[in-house]
Motif scaffolding. Structure first.
Motif, PDB file in Angstrom:
ATOM      1  N   THR A 125     105.435   6.405   7.264  1.00  0.00           N
ATOM      2  CA  THR A 125     106.570   6.638   6.594  1.00  0.00           C
ATOM      3  C   THR A 125     106.309   6.270   5.135  1.00  0.00           C
ATOM      4  O   THR A 125     106.740   7.301   4.485  1.00  0.00           O
ATOM      5  CB  THR A 125     107.842   5.449   7.005  1.00  0.00           C
ATOM      6  OG1 THR A 125     107.790   5.913   8.558  1.00  0.00           O
ATOM      7  CG2 THR A 125     108.729   5.838   6.426  1.00  0.00           C
ATOM      8  N   LYS A 129     106.883   9.066   2.202  1.00  0.00           N
ATOM      9  CA  LYS A 129     107.813   8.782   1.054  1.00  0.00           C
ATOM     10  C   LYS A 129     107.185   8.958  -0.321  1.00  0.00           C
ATOM     11  O   LYS A 129     107.677   9.245  -1.219  1.00  0.00           O
ATOM     12  CB  LYS A 129     108.335   7.388   1.255  1.00  0.00           C
ATOM     13  CG  LYS A 129     109.239   7.263   2.422  1.00  0.00           C
ATOM     14  CD  LYS A 129     110.649   7.932   2.600  1.00  0.00           C
ATOM     15  CE  LYS A 129     111.425   7.654   3.713  1.00  0.00           C
ATOM     16  NZ  LYS A 129     112.673   8.502   3.775  1.00  0.00           N
ATOM     17  N   LYS A 134     109.069   8.905  -3.836  1.00  0.00           N
ATOM     18  CA  LYS A 134     109.914   7.724  -3.654  1.00  0.00           C
ATOM     19  C   LYS A 134     109.138   6.574  -3.986  1.00  0.00           C
ATOM     20  O   LYS A 134     107.779   6.584  -3.917  1.00  0.00           O
ATOM     21  CB  LYS A 134     110.273   7.444  -2.105  1.00  0.00           C
ATOM     22  CG  LYS A 134     111.051   8.836  -1.565  1.00  0.00           C
ATOM     23  CD  LYS A 134     112.287   9.007  -2.273  1.00  0.00           C
ATOM     24  CE  LYS A 134     113.156  10.223  -1.815  1.00  0.00           C
ATOM     25  NZ  LYS A 134     114.168  10.723  -2.583  1.00  0.00           N
TER      26      LYS A 134
END
Length: 173
Positions: A125, A129, A134
């Motif tokens: 994850t 991201k 992010k």
């Protein structure tokens, strides 16, 4: 063929990294895959006060992951030392390259029992991201964030200066 030659042959065929834009419409091998060529894993070691790039982490073969069995349950590694694998993706903005996506994932290693805790879903994850630009670093301890900031600044001050205010703020808290 000697055993050295056969082991070298196996290694060369073990993994293929696809470069450039694989979604150019040809529809062949690699269509729909993502490129990881702008991503680097930075190991933050708060135990030794250091941070360094270790490309082996892309395949769970970093310096800290070698010679230990990775377990998905933190309770099985109660005395593990904390490390962070920080997935850093570099983008290009109007002022040049910058640290675009930065996401840190925990790993705990206990060399005495040759075991380590690592949440593979969290790492996947966080890689995703990071690729999407992010910043996920709030869960890191202050000392580790300082080590990461110092490393990124020292590695390339221009990229640090071109980075977002969000990244600078998170790593300055």
């Amino acid at each position: 063929m000697s055993s050295d030659q056969s082991s070298n042959k196996k290694k060369s065929n073990a993994f293929t990294i696809l470069k450039d834009d694989s979604t150019d419409g040809h529809g062949g091998y690699g269509a729909g895959t993502i490129s990881l060529e702008n991503m680097s894993p930075v190991i933050v070691d708060p135990n030794e006060d250091r941070a360094f790039v270790d490309m082996g982490a892309m395949h769970a073969r970093s310096e800290i992951e070698r010679r230990v069995k990775i377990l998905p349950n933190r309770d099985e590694v109660p005395n593990g030392l904390l490390y962070w694998i920080v997935w850093v993706n570099v983008g290009r903005g109007e002022n040049g390259p910058y640290y675009e996506g930065v996401a840190g994932s925990e790993i705990r290693v206990d060399r005495s029992i040759k075991r380590a805790y690592k949440s593979m879903p969290q790492h996947v994850t966080h890689m995703d991201k990071s690729l999407k630009g992010k910043i996920i670093l709030d869960h890191m301890d202050d000392h580790s964030k300082k080590l990461l900031k110092d490393f990124l600044v020292d590695f390339n001050e221009e990229m640090w200066n071109n980075s977002t205010d969000e990244l600078k703020q998170v790593l300055s808290e």
